[in-house]
Design an enzyme around this catalytic site. Structure first.
Site, PDB file in Angstrom:
ATOM      1  CE  LYS A  20      31.233  50.283  41.718  1.00 59.76           C
ATOM      2  NZ  LYS A  20      31.952  49.861  40.468  1.00 59.76           N
ATOM      3  NE  ARG A  25      30.661  39.382  39.748  1.00 61.52           N
ATOM      4  CZ  ARG A  25      31.424  40.474  39.651  1.00 61.52           C
ATOM      5  NH1 ARG A  25      30.909  41.665  39.913  1.00 61.52           N
ATOM      6  NH2 ARG A  25      32.696  40.373  39.292  1.00 61.52           N
ATOM      7  N   GLY A  92      33.887  49.493  34.085  1.00 62.13           N
ATOM      8  CA  GLY A  92      34.707  48.403  33.574  1.00 62.13           C
ATOM      9  C   GLY A  92      34.067  47.055  33.809  1.00 62.13           C
ATOM     10  NE  ARG A 120      39.230  50.439  34.316  1.00 61.00           N
ATOM     11  CZ  ARG A 120      38.393  50.092  35.283  1.00 61.00           C
ATOM     12  NH1 ARG A 120      37.247  50.734  35.434  1.00 61.00           N
ATOM     13  NH2 ARG A 120      38.694  49.105  36.101  1.00 61.00           N
ATOM     14  CB  SER A 166      41.283  40.396  36.932  1.00 63.06           C
ATOM     15  OG  SER A 166      40.140  41.051  36.412  1.00 63.06           O
ATOM     16  CD  GLN A 168      36.264  44.598  36.312  1.00 63.13           C
ATOM     17  OE1 GLN A 168      36.910  44.864  35.298  1.00 63.13           O
ATOM     18  NE2 GLN A 168      35.813  45.535  37.126  1.00 63.13           N
ATOM     19  CG  ASP A 312      37.436  48.078  44.258  1.00 61.73           C
ATOM     20  OD1 ASP A 312      38.289  48.415  43.411  1.00 61.73           O
ATOM     21  OD2 ASP A 312      36.467  47.355  43.982  1.00 61.73           O
ATOM     22  NE  ARG A 343      40.212  53.652  42.051  1.00 66.51           N
ATOM     23  CZ  ARG A 343      39.228  52.775  42.121  1.00 66.51           C
ATOM     24  NH1 ARG A 343      39.436  51.576  42.657  1.00 66.51           N
ATOM     25  NH2 ARG A 343      38.028  53.085  41.670  1.00 66.51           N
ATOM     26  NE  ARG A 385      35.944  51.530  44.546  1.00 67.94           N
ATOM     27  CZ  ARG A 385      34.711  51.198  44.928  1.00 67.94           C
ATOM     28  NH1 ARG A 385      34.164  51.794  45.967  1.00 67.94           N
ATOM     29  NH2 ARG A 385      34.025  50.280  44.265  1.00 67.94           N
TER      30      ARG A 385
END
Length: 427
Positions: A20, A25, A92, A120, A166, A168, A312, A343, A385
């Protein structure tokens, strides 16, 4: 929905969907490169489809071929203003990376998300991008979505130390820096997945990396490529866990990505005593076939710089821990609280309702095993998840029924998850 229980064994070979993170990307870089990009092995889950639709709305031609996705790249200066807000759905990754990319464009755009994404925090990207001269605004102190990105043609380079580990945030800055005159330097708190850095180089860009420091000079031009995306280790994680904890199981997961920034799970499996072997290693695309079989596991401690390399996979690691002898400690994982759901709380609630001895902490969990699991009515909380973790946990249930609310969340990353479960099921 009612989940299958009382599994006797899972056996067979399986190829999981494309990664993913890499799929997002690949679409992004294909769109901003010059010329055609052909992507093989792309994940077609809801998150990646949101990224694809966003670039179509920005004027990029993207179409399906027999076994690939083809993107006619427009270059950084070829994107067109969208005629409507860009809907990121639950993704996200889409929102944060597109915010970085669009911060340097000469038009404004609004980025929307679903209820989960709208909770978020986006301040982690608005702060560094604002330092570069971008104008972004969200809702409240944490800059929650919807996020408005106002056009700014002249960004300035920055030296920035990431306050959180992070990928991201790092990627958002890199996408802005590719369009910025001068050198931008990013210092990571901990090493995180490096798919963006690798893709910059794969598309002909340049950057330098020294330990946790990344330096990139802009502006740069990128060229379209032919890409092969390996299977997603985060999706494979659920089958790896099933193979380890369902008695009699023996599974081979083919073409799984083994980028070293993502293989913390495999190290934990080996540390727990799981039977794991590598086959058919392909160093070019960093993939391998992974074989696991039912194993006696032991509790371990998971913390520190290992956390970003398996962030993750922590929900399914918690499930493994319920079936391991001894106590497992998960620490330094507070980032789990700002994922698609909290989570830490969701894993604790779901596994706790199913009979696990699990306790939430501020930055992780404490799990004592080995404990039998029983039926319960639980929810994914809209998190893919959590849903897949629950489906694997249900396989161990001998008493009672497991019902899962909001199971459609699994479509985010693994549309054929339940079909693949049926393929591996052996009575």
């Amino acid at each position: 929905m009612k989940l299958r229980t009382k599994a006797k064994a899972l056996r067979g070979r399986l190829r999981v969907p494309g990664d993913k993170s890499i799929s997002h990307r690949a679409v992004i870089f294909g769109a901003i490169a010059e010329g055609q990009t052909v992507i093989h092995g792309l994940l077609r889950g809801q998150d990646v489809l949101a990224t694809i639709q966003a670039f179509r709305d920005l004027g990029v031609t993207i179409y399906e071929a027999a076994d690939s996705l083809i993107i006619e790249g427009r270059g950084f200066k070829g994107l067109k203003p969208a005629q409507k807000p860009l809907d990121m759905g639950n993704s996200g990754t889409s929102m944060r990376l597109l915010a970085g990319l669009l911060a340097a464009q000469d038009f404004s755009v609004q980025l929307l998300g679903d209820d989960s994404l709208s909770r978020r925090p986006m301040d982690r990207i608005t702060i560094p991008l604002s330092l570069m001269g971008a104008e972004l605004s969200g809702q409240g102190e944490k800059e929650l979505p919807p996020l408005i990105v106002k056009g700014c043609q002249e960004l300035r380079p920055i030296h920035y130390q990431l306050p959180v580990a992070s990928a991201q945030v790092k990627s958002a800055i890199l996408l802005a820096a590719l369009q910025t005159q001068g050198e931008t330097v990013i210092l990571e708190k901990e090493l995180t997945r490096n798919h963006t850095e690798e893709m910059i180089e794969q598309f002909g860009g340049k950057l330098s990396i020294a330990g946790k420091q990344i330096s990139i000079k802009g502006p740069q031009r990128l060229q379209g490529q032919i890409l092969q995306i390996p299977g997603d280790i985060s999706s494979a994680a659920f089958w790896l866990a099933a193979g380890l904890i369902v008695p009699g199981s023996d599974l081979v997961l083919e073409n799984v990505g083994i980028n070293p920034t993502r293989t913390g799970l495999l190290e934990v499996i080996e540390k727990m005593g799981g039977q794991l072997s590598y086959q058919a290693v392909d160093k070019d695309i960093q993939s391998a076939s992974l074989r696991v079989s039912y194993s006696s596991l032991k509790g371990v401690e998971i913390s520190g710089d290992l956390i970003p390399r398996l962030i993750d996979e922590l929900p399914v690691i918690a499930l493994l821990a319920t079936q391991a002898q001894g106590t497992t400690y998960i620490r330094n994982a507070q980032e789990l609280r700002v994922k698609e759901t909290d989570r830490i709380q969701a894993v604790t609630d779901v596994l706790g309702q199913m009979g696990a001895d699990i306790q939430a902490t501020e930055d992780g969990m404490v799990i004592r095993g080995k404990t039998p699991l029983h039926g319960a009515a639980v929810s994914t909380c809209g998190d893919h998840r959590i849903g897949m973790m629950t489906a694997i946990a249900a396989l161990l249930v001998e008493e009672g029924q497991v019902t899962l609310e909001r199971a459609e969340a699994i479509l985010t990353s693994y549309p054929d998850f339940f079909k693949d479960l049926e393929r591996l099921w052996h009575d």
